[in-house]
Design a protein around this motif. Structure first.
Motif, short mmCIF file in Angstrom:
data_model
loop_
_atom_site.label_atom_id
_atom_site.label_comp_id
_atom_site.label_asym_id
_atom_site.label_seq_id
_atom_site.Cartn_x
_atom_site.Cartn_y
_atom_site.Cartn_z
N GLN A 128 -7.53 -4.53 0.28
CA GLN A 128 -7.06 -4.27 -1.07
C GLN A 128 -8.11 -4.76 -2.06
O GLN A 128 -8.74 -5.79 -1.85
CB GLN A 128 -5.75 -5.03 -1.34
CG GLN A 128 -4.63 -4.67 -0.40
CD GLN A 128 -4.07 -3.29 -0.66
OE1 GLN A 128 -4.05 -2.83 -1.78
NE2 GLN A 128 -3.62 -2.64 0.40
N THR A 160 -5.41 -7.73 3.90
CA THR A 160 -3.97 -8.00 3.95
C THR A 160 -3.36 -7.35 5.17
O THR A 160 -3.92 -6.41 5.74
CB THR A 160 -3.27 -7.43 2.69
OG1 THR A 160 -3.46 -6.02 2.65
CG2 THR A 160 -3.79 -8.07 1.42
N SER A 216 2.30 -3.90 4.76
CA SER A 216 3.45 -4.31 3.97
C SER A 216 4.73 -4.14 4.79
O SER A 216 4.75 -3.44 5.80
CB SER A 216 3.54 -3.46 2.70
OG SER A 216 3.88 -2.13 3.03
N ARG A 240 7.29 -2.46 3.90
CA ARG A 240 7.65 -1.05 3.83
C ARG A 240 6.90 -0.24 4.89
O ARG A 240 7.48 0.60 5.58
CB ARG A 240 7.35 -0.51 2.43
CG ARG A 240 7.87 0.90 2.23
CD ARG A 240 7.60 1.44 0.84
NE ARG A 240 6.24 1.97 0.84
CZ ARG A 240 5.29 1.62 -0.02
NH1 ARG A 240 5.53 0.75 -0.96
NH2 ARG A 240 4.10 2.15 0.05
N ASP A 241 5.60 -0.52 5.06
CA ASP A 241 4.80 0.19 6.07
C ASP A 241 5.27 -0.16 7.48
O ASP A 241 5.28 0.69 8.37
CB ASP A 241 3.32 -0.14 5.92
CG ASP A 241 2.72 0.44 4.64
OD1 ASP A 241 3.30 1.38 4.08
OD2 ASP A 241 1.66 -0.07 4.21
N ARG A 242 5.66 -1.40 7.68
CA ARG A 242 6.13 -1.82 9.00
C ARG A 242 7.46 -1.16 9.33
O ARG A 242 7.69 -0.73 10.47
CB ARG A 242 6.24 -3.34 9.04
CG ARG A 242 4.85 -4.01 8.98
CD ARG A 242 4.91 -5.48 8.77
NE ARG A 242 5.24 -6.13 10.03
CZ ARG A 242 5.28 -7.43 10.19
NH1 ARG A 242 5.01 -8.24 9.18
NH2 ARG A 242 5.57 -7.95 11.35
#
Length: 188
Positions: free
Chosen positions: A105, A123, A126, A128-130
């Motif tokens: 990022q 990083t 996230s 949400r991605d997981r």
């Protein structure tokens, strides 16, 4: 299975036998250039064939079974390297789900006096991605509960079809619930 060495292709057969085909340097270059351009005439020119040969025989190079097999083998090898297979995709989704996949990022930080500095920060994926990775994995591996739910939905739909089929009236009915309202507005 085909193995490429410097000047030859070794065809290995399932029964354990093998066949060695030697290619000339020009043939080898032709194969490389043909894979690059897809044009037999241009490939023959780049490989070093004479203009006289190119004008009459360039397309015949592609009909040579050895050259054709070598081109097919090289294209398959290139395809295997470039295109992700199902197991590779599943491994990536699993690594993402577990938070093992890193992402970079760009972060801009103030340094004072109205100046700022951009830096890359590594990083993890996230939440949400997981979760999205988990959903994608579950689509490929339906659980027993999913199968039961599907069976219940199927049974319900079958029952609705049976119930709909019991009507004595098989006529199509058109209900115009907009027409009256439309006519009311037309008369105003």
């Amino acid at each position: 299975m085909i193995f490429r060495t410097k000047f030859q292709y070794i065809f290995k057969y399932k029964d354990g036998g093998e066949h060695v085909v030697k290619l000339t340097e020009k043939q080898k270059r032709f194969i490389d250039y043909y894979i690059e351009t897809g044009n037999a005439t241009e490939s023959a020119r780049r490989a070093g064939y004479s203009e006289k040969y190119i004008n009459t025989n360039a397309s015949k190079l592609l009909q040579n079974t050895t050259i054709k097999a070598a081109i097919t083998a090289r294209l398959k090898a290139l395809e295997d390297k470039r295109i992700a297979k199902a197991d590779e995709v599943l491994k990536f989704l699993t690594a993402t789900l577990r938070g093992e996949v890193k992402d970079e990022q760009i972060v801009v930080e103030g340094t004072g006096d109205g100046c700022s500095k951009a830096s890359l920060v590594e990083t993890r994926a996230s939440v949400r991605d997981r979760i999205k990775a988990a959903e994608n994995l579950l689509k490929r591996y339906p659980s027993d509960m999913d199968a039961k739910e599907q069976q219940l939905k199927l049974a319900k739909l079958e029952q609705e079809l049976k119930d709909a089929g019991q009507d004595d009236d098989n006529d199509v009915q058109i209900i115009d619930d907009i027409g009256a309202e439309y006519e009311d507005h037309q008369t105003e």
